[in-house]
Design a protein around this motif. Structure first.
Motif, PDB file in Angstrom:
ATOM      1  N   LYS A  67       0.844  -1.210   0.000  1.00  0.00           N
ATOM      2  CA  LYS A  67       0.000   0.000   0.000  1.00  0.00           C
ATOM      3  C   LYS A  67       0.872   1.249   0.000  1.00  0.00           C
ATOM      4  N   GLN A  68       1.876   1.255   0.864  1.00  0.00           N
ATOM      5  CA  GLN A  68       2.749   2.430   0.960  1.00  0.00           C
ATOM      6  C   GLN A  68       3.491   2.672  -0.367  1.00  0.00           C
ATOM      7  N   LEU A  69       3.877   1.575  -1.040  1.00  0.00           N
ATOM      8  CA  LEU A  69       4.577   1.657  -2.316  1.00  0.00           C
ATOM      9  C   LEU A  69       3.685   2.297  -3.380  1.00  0.00           C
ATOM     10  N   VAL A  70       2.406   1.841  -3.415  1.00  0.00           N
ATOM     11  CA  VAL A  70       1.446   2.393  -4.386  1.00  0.00           C
ATOM     12  C   VAL A  70       1.253   3.886  -4.138  1.00  0.00           C
ATOM     13  N   VAL A  71       1.114   4.275  -2.850  1.00  0.00           N
ATOM     14  CA  VAL A  71       0.918   5.691  -2.505  1.00  0.00           C
ATOM     15  C   VAL A  71       2.124   6.518  -2.959  1.00  0.00           C
ATOM     16  N   CYS A  72       3.320   5.974  -2.742  1.00  0.00           N
ATOM     17  CA  CYS A  72       4.536   6.692  -3.178  1.00  0.00           C
ATOM     18  C   CYS A  72       4.560   6.891  -4.693  1.00  0.00           C
ATOM     19  N   LEU A  73       4.175   5.848  -5.425  1.00  0.00           N
ATOM     20  CA  LEU A  73       4.143   5.947  -6.895  1.00  0.00           C
ATOM     21  C   LEU A  73       3.135   6.999  -7.341  1.00  0.00           C
ATOM     22  N   LEU A  74       1.955   7.013  -6.660  1.00  0.00           N
ATOM     23  CA  LEU A  74       0.929   8.009  -6.995  1.00  0.00           C
ATOM     24  C   LEU A  74       1.433   9.424  -6.712  1.00  0.00           C
ATOM     25  N   LEU A  76       4.567  10.376  -6.819  1.00  0.00           N
ATOM     26  CA  LEU A  76       5.529  10.693  -7.880  1.00  0.00           C
ATOM     27  C   LEU A  76       4.806  11.068  -9.175  1.00  0.00           C
ATOM     28  N   THR A  77       3.689  10.380  -9.461  1.00  0.00           N
ATOM     29  CA  THR A  77       2.893  10.672 -10.671  1.00  0.00           C
ATOM     30  C   THR A  77       2.368  12.105 -10.600  1.00  0.00           C
ATOM     31  N   ALA A  78       1.877  12.509  -9.413  1.00  0.00           N
ATOM     32  CA  ALA A  78       1.338  13.873  -9.242  1.00  0.00           C
ATOM     33  C   ALA A  78       2.438  14.906  -9.474  1.00  0.00           C
ATOM     34  N   ILE A  79       3.624  14.656  -8.904  1.00  0.00           N
ATOM     35  CA  ILE A  79       4.764  15.576  -9.074  1.00  0.00           C
ATOM     36  C   ILE A  79       5.135  15.664 -10.563  1.00  0.00           C
ATOM     37  N   ALA A  80       5.113  14.492 -11.241  1.00  0.00           N
ATOM     38  CA  ALA A  80       5.453  14.446 -12.678  1.00  0.00           C
ATOM     39  C   ALA A  80       4.453  15.258 -13.491  1.00  0.00           C
ATOM     40  N   ALA A 112      -0.823  15.505  -4.680  1.00  0.00           N
ATOM     41  CA  ALA A 112       0.428  15.316  -3.923  1.00  0.00           C
ATOM     42  C   ALA A 112       0.180  15.458  -2.419  1.00  0.00           C
ATOM     43  N   VAL A 113      -0.565  16.531  -2.057  1.00  0.00           N
ATOM     44  CA  VAL A 113      -0.843  16.768  -0.629  1.00  0.00           C
ATOM     45  C   VAL A 113      -1.655  15.605  -0.051  1.00  0.00           C
ATOM     46  N   THR A 114      -2.615  15.097  -0.841  1.00  0.00           N
ATOM     47  CA  THR A 114      -3.472  13.993  -0.374  1.00  0.00           C
ATOM     48  C   THR A 114      -2.656  12.744  -0.107  1.00  0.00           C
ATOM     49  N   TRP A 115      -1.744  12.409  -1.042  1.00  0.00           N
ATOM     50  CA  TRP A 115      -0.958  11.175  -0.852  1.00  0.00           C
ATOM     51  C   TRP A 115      -0.004  11.313   0.337  1.00  0.00           C
ATOM     52  N   VAL A 116       0.538  12.542   0.525  1.00  0.00           N
ATOM     53  CA  VAL A 116       1.382  12.786   1.705  1.00  0.00           C
ATOM     54  C   VAL A 116       0.556  12.600   2.971  1.00  0.00           C
ATOM     55  N   ASN A 117      -0.662  13.132   2.900  1.00  0.00           N
ATOM     56  CA  ASN A 117      -1.602  13.027   4.024  1.00  0.00           C
ATOM     57  C   ASN A 117      -1.820  11.554   4.420  1.00  0.00           C
ATOM     58  N   THR A 119       0.056   8.821   3.699  1.00  0.00           N
ATOM     59  CA  THR A 119       1.265   8.189   4.246  1.00  0.00           C
ATOM     60  C   THR A 119       1.556   8.721   5.640  1.00  0.00           C
ATOM     61  N   GLY A 120       1.414  10.041   5.780  1.00  0.00           N
ATOM     62  CA  GLY A 120       1.706  10.693   7.062  1.00  0.00           C
ATOM     63  C   GLY A 120       0.834  10.176   8.190  1.00  0.00           C
ATOM     64  N   PHE A 121      -0.474   9.936   7.894  1.00  0.00           N
ATOM     65  CA  PHE A 121      -1.394   9.440   8.916  1.00  0.00           C
ATOM     66  C   PHE A 121      -0.860   8.164   9.554  1.00  0.00           C
ATOM     67  N   LYS A 122      -0.455   7.277   8.681  1.00  0.00           N
ATOM     68  CA  LYS A 122      -0.017   5.976   9.186  1.00  0.00           C
ATOM     69  C   LYS A 122       1.275   6.116  10.004  1.00  0.00           C
ATOM     70  N   LEU A 123       2.168   6.971   9.498  1.00  0.00           N
ATOM     71  CA  LEU A 123       3.438   7.151  10.208  1.00  0.00           C
ATOM     72  C   LEU A 123       3.233   7.844  11.555  1.00  0.00           C
ATOM     73  N   ILE A 124       2.377   8.899  11.541  1.00  0.00           N
ATOM     74  CA  ILE A 124       2.074   9.621  12.792  1.00  0.00           C
ATOM     75  C   ILE A 124       1.489   8.650  13.802  1.00  0.00           C
ATOM     76  N   TYR A 125       0.564   7.834  13.279  1.00  0.00           N
ATOM     77  CA  TYR A 125      -0.117   6.849  14.138  1.00  0.00           C
ATOM     78  C   TYR A 125       0.892   5.895  14.786  1.00  0.00           C
ATOM     79  N   LEU A 126       1.816   5.401  13.951  1.00  0.00           N
ATOM     80  CA  LEU A 126       2.843   4.488  14.466  1.00  0.00           C
ATOM     81  C   LEU A 126       3.707   5.179  15.522  1.00  0.00           C
ATOM     82  N   GLU A 127       4.100   6.422  15.204  1.00  0.00           N
ATOM     83  CA  GLU A 127       4.986   7.159  16.112  1.00  0.00           C
ATOM     84  C   GLU A 127       4.291   7.390  17.454  1.00  0.00           C
ATOM     85  N   LEU A 128       2.987   7.818  17.353  1.00  0.00           N
ATOM     86  CA  LEU A 128       2.217   8.060  18.581  1.00  0.00           C
ATOM     87  C   LEU A 128       2.171   6.807  19.443  1.00  0.00           C
ATOM     88  N   LYS A 129       1.889   5.698  18.795  1.00  0.00           N
ATOM     89  CA  LYS A 129       1.759   4.436  19.534  1.00  0.00           C
ATOM     90  C   LYS A 129       3.078   4.076  20.225  1.00  0.00           C
TER      91      LYS A 129
END
Length: 1487
Positions: A67-74, A76-80, A112-117, A119-129
């Motif tokens: 899932k994270q890989l797909v989000v990263c590709l998306l 990159l597509t937005a930036i492109a 781009a902002v949405t895909w960062v959002n 990925t960030g949610f999951k990372l923030i969640y992990l960090e909080l935990k």
């Protein structure tokens, strides 16, 4: 906005063969709406992530990484994309001066902002935990910081609590898609398909769905609502009284009467008012309580229902567009495909919403049922005696089963009350758009049908009230029959009681038949309703103007709307009928739940009074008549209460327990209470649980109590020792053993005050002495406690501290034994008359045998059947087994209820159809089939009619043609109604016949099964067959069968019409049918088993309830109401565990079947588009309007198949008990002479008996000869085989070898009734049945009133009965509760006197009466049965000392058999027992 953001695009994108959306639309609407939705939901998602505590430890799973890989590709597509736009506008090679629109910059940034959002949610969640966990683990255990994140995470996950989202914890973690499609339940469905589900497979409940939580919430609102209702009720009564008083005075003065007469008038009025008042009770509070307790889930379901109703009207509009599309060949094909896809999407959305609505409604219905059941149970624990008298156990069980179920059923569909009118209103509005004012004609028809429906509903209500009364009456008598089955068998009274039950059942069936006929009329009206409404509307439409032609577009849109209209029109009468039935239930529940509670302030518990353990100050207590008492009892004293039968000894105990009304005065009690009732109450639990009674287990204390209560030797001979299971009502214990267990329970409780209501009457005299010495007496286990002992045993009186003498409910004397003897009052005379043995011996001699003889006695107890439960054990050996598994096996008495598994056998269906009658079955099928043909014919006729619009385009429409069209359409419509009416009538008659046959078979067989069945089967289980299962056979199966048949024919008809319109559709039918079949088989396997589990787990609720009601005084005395409430909650939860999954399984199925149905709609529309050139629009309209209907019908077909299969389980369960093995025939070809037995001579010839094949012998080769008119006393220690001997005489158990001859007739060769009706027994427990006194004495009406009065005089009851207002017609309460135990015993004597047989058996018949009554009974027996052979099984040896001979039994053998004087000389077993009882040879010579 479109103009602002994008460059204007004027070209039409839709008006061509291959349509496309404008780039503007694609780049704005299609991008911004999904992203907007995602951002809108983001904050809530983040909050839920931070709150969630149950986190899996596998955060870096392959799925997460992917899932994270797909989000990263998306990303990159937005930036492109942004880079490309920038390159195009500002790059070095830019040729065009025009810039790209702003949207090409905005969209990539948004992406781009949405895909960062994300990925960030999951990372923030992990960090909080991780942070949270590191902090908490270091706080809890500093060493844990080193051990890494995963362990910490695991800890945290265990600290939290899960938020309940749906029904099971299993659904909590489910993703959105899984939740809306109920996929989370698939694992259970698969498990249920692979193997039959068992209770252990059920998932745990959430706390919010458990009985405790539901009940707590319900009780909270009930208190306030009931309180308000009581205030309203009191005000209403006050107004009534004032009004009637004013009216009475007015009348009196108008008539010119004097003051005196007006007072009389007032008194008469008061009496009338009082009668009315008695019938009244606080009402109209239950519905508001239910609403307030469950309003959250109610509003949720209402929202979904509203959404579904609105979506239902989208499909007819799409159908209209589809028909107009097929009429115009010039339109592009993609339009048709778009409509087909839209039809599918709308249908899917509708299905999803509908299932969410149903899920909530069914859970709501179940919660309401649970709340009512729990409330009834809780009320039963605190209900006052008056309210309890009004409702028998059977009636209260009915409140829990039938009435609570009615509320459940109505709550499931309660929203139809507003939804049906809404659907009808919307249908009429849309029909107005189609057909104009003509729709008013249809509306007029509906309005006219309204009053008829109201009339039918009122009539149905009165019938339903009658039906419930008969049901209650039948269940009440069945309960009594099952409780007193042994007495019925001993007296051969089964035919009389069978006739009574069948009489009530016949009345019940007549009422049912009336109700079914009424339903048929109702069904006829509402089957005709849609046809009549559409007929009236179409007829007026084409009749008003010759220009009004019925086009396919108008006709089939109208038909689709009429089909929507058909549901509310059909449901409204059913709902009204259900509400009518529920109104009856509501009143019954309000009456019971609103009844008076026991007054809690009668008894005041003070821990620090002056110096009294119990004091009654000027107390006046009443059941019906008042008893005045003043008492003061000091702590630690032993107080005896004595008095004649009916003097109020047990009432005094009840007053101390707070069970009676206190008209004045008060009772103070210092400390806790323990109570031993006169008739021991034993639970269906292990012996240990019966003694511990909720207290903690302390082995030393338990063993001390067991030894003191003389239970030690009993336990040694039990396969599971104190873990042996005791049957319902202590069925596998003798009377004495029950009483000792009851006493042991009190002794173990370590209370401060002991109320002992004659516990020594049911035990042998030597055991009684032991109990007095070791437990009750001055040196017993309870010597430092306050003890109040009701007793008839004169020999104990010198050893008590104080004696209270009761006469007619009043304390006549109080004092010590010596002072009362010295006062020469009533007590002294009583002693002189009935305690002659006292004068022959000094008191010290009486109690000279300390425990020596007690141990001798117990050393004699090495015999085969100490516990009569020997007959019920699974083991054949009596020796304690070393093998633990054997013990576990042996201690089970009540086996778990058997439950069929797998598919219901086809033979069960055949059995029901056979009971209905094959003629009826075939006719019903043919009539319903013809009705379906008429329905299809009517629609095909309509399809043909719409083609006239094409044929007569721009021409005058001929009148004859119009009249023919309208006439045939109308005739076919009415024909449907007529056929449904005939079919329903036939089915009503058939189902009533089936109900009669099945109930009759069940009752007939239950009365003929051997006694062993009742010893090993809880009564609740048998009552469940007569209550729930017969209710299903009566009401649910005919309904399911009719619905199933109509659904089946409906589905077949629909598929036929679609195939007729679009033959292509036949290709789709086969794969759809295969999928449908598999889904259905999957579901039915699980659903059926869940339904069976529900049935089986429901029986313990009723069993536990019956047990609780019968032991109420004990439960209240010990203050264990909360524990029993808790047990009831646990039992109900076990039932809910199988009921919740059943509800979800229905939703799981429905959502899948509706998807299949939606595919049928889609393919019908798709093939209509594909073959539109060859189809006329009439058939397209018909095909799709039918398809729209099939979704619901398909779903209902599987539901009905499953419901029919689960309901037919009731027939299976009824048949199971209707095919149990019977005892011998009641009457055989070999009949004894009319006057047999003339002499009454008894011969036992090497008689051996065992309770079941494979068990040890209970009687070992008894051989003896008893001459005519001999009086034989039978004695022996508990379990020596005394009762078995009487059971053998009546063939309650059959011989395994040898024979019994009565007047030279072998009793095994004649019918049971010929045998039992010629013998007479006065049993140990006096059992009476509710009904008149006369019925209790002479159920067959064989004797005249003179005969009955004569025997009442002989049994010393004439004065009592003559003093009753109704005399012989006096109503005896359930179990004879409105008579004292002594009076019941005297009635049993009267029965025996009435039968005049030559052989009389007295089974410890005077155990429960005082010495005075005992003396009366003995004298009557001596005089009236002098010409008879009398066998007396005795506790009190005094009563058999004048016998011709005494038979001493030990270990199932005769060890001594001679005259009492000879036996005393021999100094054997009998001598030891006599000496123990304080009988000497001198006394026998006097006697």
């Amino acid at each position: 906005m479109c103009v602002f953001v994008c460059t204007s695009q004027n070209a039409s994108y839709l008006n061509r063969e291959d349509p496309d959306l404008p780039v503007c639309f694609e780049q704005t609407v299609l991008v911004w709406i999904p992203l907007g939705f995602l951002w809108f939901c983001a904050p809530r998602h983040l909050v839920s992530l931070c709150r969630r505590t149950q986190v899996g430890t596998k955060h870096l799973s392959w799925r997460y990484i992917f899932k994270q890989l797909v989000v990263c590709l998306l990303f990159l597509t937005a930036i492109a994309a942004l880079a490309v736009t920038l390159g195009e506008d500002y790059g070095p090679n830019t040729v065009s001066p025009g810039k790209n629109p702003g949207v090409f910059y905005a969209n990539p940034v948004l992406y781009a902002v949405t895909w960062v959002n994300i990925t960030g949610f999951k990372l923030i969640y992990l960090e909080l935990k991780i942070r949270k966990m590191t902090f908490m683990t270091s706080f809890l255990d500093p060493s844990a910081v080193v051990s890494g994140r995963s362990e910490a995470e695991g800890r945290i996950s265990r600290l939290g609590h899960s938020l309940p989202l749906l029904v099971f914890p299993r659904s909590v973690g489910a993703v959105f898609l899984s939740r809306i499609t109920f996929s989370w339940f698939s694992s259970m469905v698969v498990k249920g398909f692979k193997r039959p589900l068992v209770q252990g497979d059920m998932w745990e409940l959430n706390d919010t769905d458990g009985t405790a939580d539901i009940n707590q919430r319900f009780q909270y609102f009930m208190q306030s609502e009931l309180g308000a209702a009581r205030v309203r009720f009191q005000n209403k009564l006050k107004k009534k009284r004032d009004k009637s008083r004013d009216k009475a005075q007015e009348e009196a003065f108008q008539n010119g009467l004097g003051k005196g007469v007006s007072q009389d008038v007032l008194m008469m009025k008061k009496k009338k008012d009082k009668k009315k008042e008695e019938k009244d009770h606080p009402n109209s509070w239950l519905i508001t309580t239910i609403y307030k307790a469950f309003k959250g889930i109610l509003f949720e379901s209402a929202f979904f229902k509203l959404l579904q109703d609105l979506l239902a009207f989208v499909s007819p509009q799409l159908l209209k567009l589809m028909v107009s599309f097929t009429q115009d060949p010039s339109r592009f094909a993609w339009e048709g495909y778009l409509y087909a896809v839209l039809l599918l999407l709308v249908a899917i959305l509708q299905s999803l919403v509908l299932q969410q609505y149903f899920q909530r409604c069914f859970v709501l219905g179940m919660k309401v049922r649970t709340a009512i059941t729990a409330a009834v149970y809780k009320k039963a624990l605190v209900v006052s005696n008056d309210t309890r008298k009004e409702s028998t156990v059977g009636e209260i069980v009915n409140l829990m089963s039938a009435d609570a179920q009615r509320f459940n059923d109505v709550t499931n569909f309660i929203h139809l009350l507003w939804s049906c009118p809404l659907q009808i209103g919307l249908s009429i509005v849309f029909l107005w758009f189609e057909l104009g004012p003509s729709v008013l004609a249809g509306l007029a028809v509906m309005v006219l049908l309204g009053p008829i429906n109201g009339l039918l509903a009122t009539k149905a209500r009165t019938i339903q009230v009658k039906n419930m009364k008969f049901k209650d009456k039948r269940l009440k008598i069945m309960n009594e029959i099952l409780n007193g089955i042994k007495i019925l068998k001993l007296y051969a009274w089964e035919p009389s009681f069978q006739a009574q039950v069948e009489g009530i059942r016949e009345d019940e069936l007549n009422v049912m038949r009336k109700f079914a006929y009424l339903t048929s009329v109702s069904t006829f009206i509402f089957s005709c309703a849609p046809a009549l409404v559409s007929l009236a509307t179409f007829a007026v439409f084409v009749g008003v103007s010759p220009n009004n032609l019925l086009t396919a577009e108008k006709a089939f849109t109208s038909i689709a709307l009429f089909n929507i209209l058909r549901f509310p029109l059909a449901m409204l009468p059913m709902l009204i009928a259900a509400i009518v039935q529920t109104t009856v239930s509501r009143k019954r529940l309000e009456k019971f739940l609103g009844g008076e509670d026991l007054e809690s302030d009668i008894v005041i518990f003070y821990m620090c009074m002056y110096n009294s353990a119990i004091s009654i100050c000027d107390g006046s207590f009443a059941w019906e008549r008042e008893a005045n008492v003043s008492l003061d009892i000091k702590p630690g004293r032993l107080v005896a209460v004595v008095g004649a039968v009916g003097s109020g000894k047990s009432s005094l105990m009840s007053a101390l327990l707070g069970e009676m009304y206190s008209t004045k005065g008060f009772i103070n009690i210092q400390g806790s209470l323990a109570f031993v009732p006169q008739q021991a109450w034993i639970q269906n639990a292990t012996l240990r649980d019966n003694i511990l009674f909720g207290s903690s287990h302390e082995e030393r204390r338990l063993q001390g109590v067991i030894q003191a209560c003389a239970l030690g030797p009993d336990l040694e001979l039990l396969p599971g020792s104190d873990l042996t299971e005791i049957g319902e009502k202590g069925i596998n214990l003798s009377g004495g053993q029950k009483q000792r267990v009851s006493l042991a329970r009190a002794a173990y409780s370590q209370a401060d005050i002991y109320l002992l209501d004659d516990p020594l009457s049911a035990v042998d005299s030597h055991v009684g002495k032991h109990l007095f010495d070791e437990v009750i007496g001055p040196n017993g286990l309870l010597k430092d406690k306050t003890r109040i002992l009701v007793t008839h045993g004169v020999s104990f009186l010198p050893y008590v501290d104080e004696i209270i003498v009761l006469v007619d409910g009043v304390v006549s004397e109080v004092g010590s034994y010596n002072s009362l003897r010295a006062s020469r009052g009533a007590f002294s005379e009583f002693l002189d008359t009935y305690a002659k043995e006292q004068s022959n011996q000094t008191h010290s001699e009486l109690f000279k045998f300390p425990t020596k003889y007690v141990f001798i006695m117990f050393s004699l107890l090495v015999f085969s059947g100490l516990f009569s439960s020997v007959r019920l054990r699974k083991k054949s050996s009596l020796k304690k087994s070393d093998n633990v598994s054997d013990i576990k096996k042996g201690q089970r008495l009540i086996e778990n209820e058997t439950m069929e598994t797998g598919k219901v056998k086809f033979s069960v269906y055949l059995q029901y159809l056979r009971a209905m009658g094959w003629g009826y079955t075939v006719m019903v099928f043919l009539v319903y089939f013809t009705q379906n043909v008429a329905f299809i014919g009517q629609n095909l006729w309509l399809s043909d009619w719409t083609n006239d619009a094409v044929d007569y385009y721009n021409m005058t429409y001929p009148n004859w043609k119009r009249d023919t069209r309208v006439g045939v359409f109308g005739v076919l419509g009415v024909a449907q109604g007529v056929f449904v009416f005939i079919g329903t009538l036939l089915l009503a008659n058939a189902s009533v016949d089936a109900s009669r046959i099945l109930h009759s078979r069940l009752l007939n067989n239950i009365l003929r099964v051997p006694m062993i069945f009742f010893d090993t089967t809880p009564i609740g289980r048998v009552v469940n067959r007569f209550a729930k299962d017969i209710f299903t056979v009566d009401e649910a199966i005919p309904q399911s069968f009719r619905s199933w048949l109509l659904c089946l024919l409906g589905v077949v008809g629909t598929l036929f019409v679609i195939c007729l319109a679009t033959p292509f559709f036949t290709i789709i039918i086969i794969p759809l049918a295969v999928v449908y079949y598999f889904v259905q088989r999957f579901y039915v396997a699980t659903s059926r088993q869940l339904r069976r589990l529900d049935s089986v787990s429901r029986s313990p609720i009723y069993s536990h309830f019956s047990e609780t009601v019968s032991g109420l005084s004990v439960i209240r005395a010990y203050g264990h109401q909360d524990r029993f409430l808790k047990h009831n909650e646990t039992t109900t939860d076990e039932n809910l565990k199988s009921l919740y999954p059943w509800i979800v399984s229905n939703r799981w199925l429905a959502i899948r079947l509706e998807f299949l149905g939606n595919l049928v709609v889609f393919f019908a529309a798709l093939f209509a588009v594909i073959s539109r050139k060859t189809l006329d629009s009439g058939l397209v309209g018909l095909s799709i309007s039918y398809a729209l209907n099939v979704t619901q019908t398909l779903n209902w077909l599987v539901r009905m198949t499953s419901e029919l299969e689960t309901n037919i389980v009731a027939v299976e369960r009824v048949s199971e008990y209707a095919e149990l093995e019977n005892e011998a025939k009641w009457v055989t070809d070999t009949r004894p002479p009319e006057k047999w037995p003339e002499k009454g001579r008894l011969q036992f010839d090497n008689y051996k008996v065992r309770y079941r094949p494979g068990l040890d012998l209970v009687l070992h080769g008894i051989t003896c000869d008893i001459d005519s008119t001999e009086k034989i006393g039978i004695v022996g220690r508990t379990g020596a085989g005394k009762s078995s001997l009487t059971n053998c005489l009546f063939r309650i158990i059959e011989a395994s070898e040898g024979r019994i001859l009565i007047d030279n007739v072998d009793i095994s060769t004649i019918g049971l009734h010929d045998l039992r009706s010629r013998l007479t027994i006065i049993p140990q427990d006096p059992v009476l049945f509710s009904g008149t006194l006369r019925m209790n004495l002479d159920p067959f009406d064989k004797f005249s009133d003179e005969d009955i009065w004569r025997v009442l005089e002989l049994s010393h009851l004439k004065d009592y009965v003559a003093g009753l207002q109704e005399g012989l017609q006096h109503e005896v309460a359930e179990g004879g509760e409105n008579l004292s135990v002594g009076q019941r015993q005297l009635l049993c004597l009267a029965r025996a006197l009435l039968r005049k047989s030559r052989i009389l058996i007295l089974d410890e018949a005077t155990a429960a009466v005082d010495l005075e009554t005992d003396d009366l009974i003995q004298n009557t027996i001596r005089e009236e049965f002098s010409h008879c052979t009398v066998l007396t099984i005795a506790h009190r040896l005094h009563s058999i000392m004048d016998s011709s001979r005494v038979m001493v039994l030990d270990a199932g053998k005769i060890v001594e058999f001679d005259s009492p004087s000879n036996l005393l000389q021999q100094q054997g077993h009998f001598y030891a027992m006599a000496t123990d009882a304080g009988i000497t040879r001198e006394e026998t010579t006097v006697l």
